[in-house]
Design a protein around this motif. Structure first.
Motif, PDB file in Angstrom:
ATOM      1  N   VAL A 172       0.834  -1.206   0.000  1.00 44.73           N
ATOM      2  CA  VAL A 172       0.000   0.000   0.000  1.00 44.73           C
ATOM      3  C   VAL A 172       0.862   1.248   0.000  1.00 44.73           C
ATOM      4  O   VAL A 172       0.651   2.179  -0.795  1.00 44.73           O
ATOM      5  CB  VAL A 172      -0.951   0.003   1.220  1.00 44.73           C
ATOM      6  N   THR A 173       1.854   1.309   0.875  1.00 40.79           N
ATOM      7  CA  THR A 173       2.664   2.526   0.981  1.00 40.79           C
ATOM      8  C   THR A 173       3.587   2.718  -0.213  1.00 40.79           C
ATOM      9  O   THR A 173       3.968   3.846  -0.523  1.00 40.79           O
ATOM     10  CB  THR A 173       3.478   2.529   2.286  1.00 40.79           C
ATOM     11  N   ALA A 174       3.907   1.633  -0.907  1.00 40.64           N
ATOM     12  CA  ALA A 174       4.739   1.748  -2.111  1.00 40.64           C
ATOM     13  C   ALA A 174       4.035   2.553  -3.202  1.00 40.64           C
ATOM     14  O   ALA A 174       4.694   3.091  -4.102  1.00 40.64           O
ATOM     15  CB  ALA A 174       5.103   0.366  -2.639  1.00 40.64           C
ATOM     16  N   GLN A 175       2.700   2.680  -3.106  1.00 38.93           N
ATOM     17  CA  GLN A 175       1.947   3.464  -4.088  1.00 38.93           C
ATOM     18  C   GLN A 175       2.132   4.969  -3.899  1.00 38.93           C
ATOM     19  O   GLN A 175       1.687   5.756  -4.728  1.00 38.93           O
ATOM     20  CB  GLN A 175       0.450   3.143  -3.968  1.00 38.93           C
ATOM     21  N   PHE A 176       2.776   5.368  -2.777  1.00 35.68           N
ATOM     22  CA  PHE A 176       2.917   6.781  -2.438  1.00 35.68           C
ATOM     23  C   PHE A 176       4.403   7.181  -2.361  1.00 35.68           C
ATOM     24  O   PHE A 176       4.899   7.533  -1.302  1.00 35.68           O
ATOM     25  CB  PHE A 176       2.242   7.075  -1.101  1.00 35.68           C
ATOM     26  N   PRO A 177       5.119   7.111  -3.496  1.00 35.26           N
ATOM     27  CA  PRO A 177       6.545   7.455  -3.444  1.00 35.26           C
ATOM     28  C   PRO A 177       6.813   8.882  -3.009  1.00 35.26           C
ATOM     29  O   PRO A 177       7.873   9.172  -2.451  1.00 35.26           O
ATOM     30  CB  PRO A 177       7.024   7.210  -4.889  1.00 35.26           C
ATOM     31  N   ASN A 178       5.856   9.802  -3.246  1.00 36.57           N
ATOM     32  CA  ASN A 178       6.033  11.192  -2.824  1.00 36.57           C
ATOM     33  C   ASN A 178       5.592  11.421  -1.389  1.00 36.57           C
ATOM     34  O   ASN A 178       5.535  12.561  -0.920  1.00 36.57           O
ATOM     35  CB  ASN A 178       5.273  12.139  -3.752  1.00 36.57           C
ATOM     36  N   MET A 179       5.274  10.338  -0.685  1.00 38.14           N
ATOM     37  CA  MET A 179       4.910  10.394   0.730  1.00 38.14           C
ATOM     38  C   MET A 179       5.754   9.369   1.502  1.00 38.14           C
ATOM     39  O   MET A 179       5.269   8.679   2.378  1.00 38.14           O
ATOM     40  CB  MET A 179       3.412  10.104   0.913  1.00 38.14           C
ATOM     41  N   HIS A 180       7.001   9.224   1.095  1.00 42.66           N
ATOM     42  CA  HIS A 180       8.012   8.345   1.701  1.00 42.66           C
ATOM     43  C   HIS A 180       7.960   6.910   1.190  1.00 42.66           C
ATOM     44  O   HIS A 180       8.890   6.148   1.417  1.00 42.66           O
ATOM     45  CB  HIS A 180       7.960   8.365   3.233  1.00 42.66           C
ATOM     46  N   GLY A 181       6.876   6.510   0.527  1.00 40.95           N
ATOM     47  CA  GLY A 181       6.851   5.212  -0.133  1.00 40.95           C
ATOM     48  C   GLY A 181       6.921   4.024   0.796  1.00 40.95           C
ATOM     49  O   GLY A 181       6.438   4.051   1.927  1.00 40.95           O
ATOM     50  N   SER A 182       7.537   2.953   0.310  1.00 36.20           N
ATOM     51  CA  SER A 182       7.626   1.700   1.060  1.00 36.20           C
ATOM     52  C   SER A 182       8.609   1.832   2.225  1.00 36.20           C
ATOM     53  O   SER A 182       9.425   2.761   2.257  1.00 36.20           O
ATOM     54  CB  SER A 182       8.066   0.565   0.132  1.00 36.20           C
ATOM     55  N   PRO A 183       8.549   0.919   3.193  1.00 34.92           N
ATOM     56  CA  PRO A 183       9.413   1.020   4.377  1.00 34.92           C
ATOM     57  C   PRO A 183      10.904   0.942   4.031  1.00 34.92           C
ATOM     58  O   PRO A 183      11.305   0.321   3.051  1.00 34.92           O
ATOM     59  CB  PRO A 183       8.999  -0.190   5.226  1.00 34.92           C
ATOM     60  N   ILE A 184      11.697   1.581   4.885  1.00 34.77           N
ATOM     61  CA  ILE A 184      13.151   1.479   4.785  1.00 34.77           C
ATOM     62  C   ILE A 184      13.666   0.250   5.526  1.00 34.77           C
ATOM     63  O   ILE A 184      14.722  -0.288   5.229  1.00 34.77           O
ATOM     64  CB  ILE A 184      13.822   2.767   5.346  1.00 34.77           C
ATOM     65  N   HIS A 185      12.880  -0.237   6.512  1.00 35.81           N
ATOM     66  CA  HIS A 185      13.319  -1.363   7.333  1.00 35.81           C
ATOM     67  C   HIS A 185      12.117  -2.022   7.995  1.00 35.81           C
ATOM     68  O   HIS A 185      11.159  -1.350   8.379  1.00 35.81           O
ATOM     69  CB  HIS A 185      14.311  -0.884   8.409  1.00 35.81           C
TER      70      HIS A 185
END
Length: 259
Positions: A172-185
């Motif tokens: 889900v978060t990978a869809q928002f690259p301009n909002m930090h995107g997918s997790p770093i860890h």
């Protein structure tokens, strides 16, 4: 409640705490303000560190209204501001009008509060919102890419996610690259230099229990870290978790950035 009304409540002081869970259908943004002489270096810093500092709007010197929020005033529409001088936090303010300068350049930076709405809609619970807490944020052992005088460690936000929902949260978060995107860890916080997860550097700790995994996303507080580390003479930021609420819905933002 529409975003203009929310900004008015913030401007009047009626709402003076974090904005997590507030206006959840609308894009929220982190803020960094620097004198014009440092603006190019900061823009380059953001360009080299797009997951930490995804810029969604830049206001020209002295301009106070964002193109993303009609009638807004960047000097008063955030619940709390931090003022840094030579790397030290010297003041916390609810309004910048008394110290505003015509050479100030304001940068609005994508915020993970935006993808939180998408996570909730996809059935991924977020405990800090359930508990009305500010999200927990940590300074890591990972370094940003330097640009001009700006450098420093990456800051992350943490959310406990149910084990079976971790992959969904990533997708889900990978869809928002301009909002930090997918997790770093994902997982052991010590691998990114966090020795005691119960003591965040910013925000409030949210406990994770059996069957939950701590998941970390890059965070728009990173510019504060850079301001401190680099000892920039004068930088203004939002207080962690106290965001600028735009008129753009999360769905609109997602559609526009897919086209």
């Amino acid at each position: 409640m529409n975003p203009n009304t929310l900004r008015e409540k913030i401007r009047s002081g009626e709402h003076n705490t974090h904005t997590s869970g507030l206006g959840s259908d609308y894009v929220q943004a982190n803020l960094a303000i620097v004198p014009k002489e440092y603006a190019f270096d900061f823009l380059l810093f953001a360009n080299r560190n797009p997951k930490s500092c995804p810029i969604i709007d830049v206001l020209e010197p002295g301009v106070v209204e964002s193109a993303l929020a009609a009638g807004s005033d960047i000097r008063s529409d955030i619940p709390l501001y931090f003022v840094y001088e030579n790397g030290k936090l010297t003041e916390k303010r609810q309004d910048l009008k008394e110290i505003w300068r015509d050479d100030f350049v304001s940068f609005l930076i994508g915020c993970s509060f935006t993808f939180e709405s998408a996570l909730l809609k996809e059935g991924v619970p977020l405990k800090h919102i359930e508990q009305n807490r500010n999200v927990a944020m940590y300074i890591t052992n990972r370094q940003t890419k330097q640009a001009g005088e700006f450098s420093g460690p990456v800051v992350v936000s943490m959310r406990p996610i149910k084990n079976e929902l971790v992959q969904k949260a990533i997708d889900v978060t990978a869809q928002f690259p301009n909002m930090h995107g997918s997790p770093i860890h994902v997982g052991d916080p010590k691998e990114i230099g966090i020795d005691d997860i119960s003591k965040p550097d910013f925000g409030e700790f949210t406990e994770f229990g059996e069957g939950e995994t701590p998941v970390f996303w890059e965070c728009g507080v990173t510019p504060q870290s850079a301001a401190i580390h680099s000892q920039i003479p004068f930088v203004i930021t939002h207080a962690p978790g106290h965001m600028f609420i735009t008129d753009v819905t999360n769905d609109e933002f997602l559609r526009n950035n897919k086209s």
